[in-house]
Design a protein around this motif. Structure first.
Motif, short mmCIF file in Angstrom:
data_model
loop_
_atom_site.label_atom_id
_atom_site.label_comp_id
_atom_site.label_asym_id
_atom_site.label_seq_id
_atom_site.Cartn_x
_atom_site.Cartn_y
_atom_site.Cartn_z
N UNK A 8 0.85 -1.19 0.00
CA UNK A 8 0.00 0.00 0.00
C UNK A 8 0.89 1.25 0.00
N UNK A 9 0.51 2.23 -0.83
CA UNK A 9 1.30 3.46 -0.98
C UNK A 9 0.39 4.68 -1.07
N UNK A 10 0.73 5.70 -0.29
CA UNK A 10 0.06 7.00 -0.37
C UNK A 10 0.71 7.81 -1.48
N UNK A 11 -0.08 8.57 -2.19
CA UNK A 11 0.47 9.53 -3.14
C UNK A 11 -0.61 10.55 -3.48
N UNK A 12 -0.20 11.65 -4.11
CA UNK A 12 -1.18 12.65 -4.52
C UNK A 12 -1.51 12.41 -5.98
N UNK A 13 -2.78 12.12 -6.25
CA UNK A 13 -3.24 11.84 -7.61
C UNK A 13 -3.64 13.16 -8.26
N UNK A 18 -6.66 14.62 -5.67
CA UNK A 18 -6.99 14.06 -4.36
C UNK A 18 -5.80 13.26 -3.82
N UNK A 19 -5.72 13.20 -2.49
CA UNK A 19 -4.81 12.27 -1.84
C UNK A 19 -5.34 10.87 -2.13
N UNK A 20 -4.47 9.96 -2.50
CA UNK A 20 -4.89 8.62 -2.89
C UNK A 20 -4.05 7.57 -2.17
N UNK A 21 -4.59 6.38 -2.10
CA UNK A 21 -3.87 5.24 -1.55
C UNK A 21 -3.93 4.13 -2.59
N UNK A 22 -2.77 3.72 -3.03
CA UNK A 22 -2.66 2.63 -3.98
C UNK A 22 -2.66 1.33 -3.19
N UNK A 23 -3.66 0.49 -3.42
CA UNK A 23 -3.84 -0.76 -2.68
C UNK A 23 -3.47 -1.93 -3.59
#
Length: 175
Positions: A8-13, A18-23
């Motif tokens: 899982x990785x946080x990044x700004x899309x 929006x702030x996003x979380x890559x799952x």
């Protein structure tokens, strides 16, 4: 409810702003734009041990909470709580929008906020002796002057603005 993992990785899309979380192979978009964030994410950041602890706490709180949510909704709430605690700018209380109560507070992290004729359910992310940081659980809460809170938007209010929410819990058969 999804179980977090080391991918899982946080990044700004920037495409969705929006702030996003890559799952892994799925993408979760939070409602938080750049203006809500304490700092800009220039690179991906890991879903770290602190995030895992917060996520696990929310999962545990949901087990003891009378709020009935699907597994997907529970995951959505837990991720938004993690995002708020890790990335959201500090907020000052905005209690003037809401009605005050003699016995303010929450029940198993659930509370009501009332603004005139409108009432909405919130999740209490953190509380101290005087104020609470909350996320709106309902779709929207109209405020005064044409403003409105959107689902999972964060707001800090004084404790006496909250009314404990006692949801109906289905009766369970005891074996």
């Amino acid at each position: 409810m999804l179980q977090p993992d080391s991918n899982w990785r946080w990044y700004y899309d920037h495409q969705h702003d929006r702030l996003a979380l890559l799952l892994g192979d799925m993408l979760f978009l939070t409602p938080y734009r750049t203006k809500h964030l304490a700092y800009a994410l220039d690179e991906q950041e890991s879903f770290d041990l602190q995030d895992l602890e917060v996520y696990s706490q929310v999962a545990n709180q949901l087990e003891h909470c009378p709020l009935r949510l699907s597994a997907a909704q529970q995951t959505q709430l837990a991720i938004n709580v993690c995002a708020t605690q890790r990335f959201h700018k500090p907020l000052m209380p905005k209690s003037w929008f809401f009605d005050r109560h003699q016995q303010g507070g929450h029940h198993h992290r659930l509370a009501w906020l009332t603004c005139g004729e409108q009432r909405a359910k919130v999740w209490v992310v953190e509380d101290n002796q005087s104020s609470c940081l909350c996320l709106l659980l309902d779709d929207q809460l109209p405020l005064t002057n044409g403003k409105a809170l959107g689902q999972f938007e964060a707001i800090r209010v004084m404790l006496d603005c909250l009314e404990p929410c006692f949801e109906q819990q289905p009766l369970r058969k005891l074996a």
